[in-house]
Design a protein around this motif. Structure first.
Motif, short mmCIF file in Angstrom:
data_model
loop_
_atom_site.label_atom_id
_atom_site.label_comp_id
_atom_site.label_asym_id
_atom_site.label_seq_id
_atom_site.Cartn_x
_atom_site.Cartn_y
_atom_site.Cartn_z
N CYS A 12 0.83 -1.21 0.00
CA CYS A 12 0.00 0.00 0.00
C CYS A 12 0.86 1.25 0.00
O CYS A 12 0.56 2.23 -0.69
N LEU A 13 1.96 1.22 0.73
CA LEU A 13 2.88 2.36 0.75
C LEU A 13 3.53 2.55 -0.62
O LEU A 13 3.66 3.68 -1.10
N GLN A 14 3.92 1.46 -1.27
CA GLN A 14 4.48 1.55 -2.61
C GLN A 14 3.48 2.15 -3.59
O GLN A 14 3.82 3.01 -4.41
N LEU A 15 2.25 1.68 -3.53
CA LEU A 15 1.21 2.18 -4.43
C LEU A 15 0.94 3.66 -4.17
O LEU A 15 0.78 4.44 -5.11
N ALA A 16 0.91 4.05 -2.91
CA ALA A 16 0.67 5.46 -2.57
C ALA A 16 1.80 6.34 -3.09
O ALA A 16 1.55 7.44 -3.62
#
Length: 124
Positions: A12-16
């Motif tokens: 999720c952090l990568q996608l954000a």
């Protein structure tokens, strides 16, 4: 100080980060008046694309199963000489070479005719 993070939170952090970079690059390109600022926006968009590729790589690897596809592609070979069962193929390849030679000689004769001194010798 180590804080444990789950793989889901990491994804999720990568996608954000990729989404934020994509939005920032689009805004920079949209409001820029100079080419240098637009280039910076392009760098942001490129970084977002790379981030999305890194994010999607495990999914693509699992779904496409590249370990089975790549050896199959690597085993495809073009065999320049047909096997002993294809005797007709050999004669056609020789005919192809002769056809190439005759077409080359036709081209060279045409070029000789196009030369300034060549027309009189070819027609006479």
């Amino acid at each position: 100080m180590d804080v444990p993070i789950s793989s889901r939170d990491f994804r999720c952090l990568q996608l954000a980060c990729a989404a934020l970079s994509l939005v920032a690059g689009s805004i920079i390109i949209g409001v820029s008046l100079s080419k240098a600022a637009a280039a910076v926006g392009g760098i942001f968009i490129g970084a977002a694309g790379l981030g999305l590729l890194i994010l999607a790589y495990p999914f693509l690897k699992a779904r496409l199963n590249l370990d089975h596809i790549l050896p199959a592609i690597g085993s495809l070979r073009i065999h320049p000489h047909p096997g002993p069962d294809h005797t007709e193929g050999r004669s056609s390849s020789n005919g192809n070479k002769e056809g190439t030679r005759s077409s080359l000689s036709t081209v060279s004769r045409t070029l000789e005719k196009l030369k300034p001194g060549g027309r009189g010798t070819g027609d006479g």
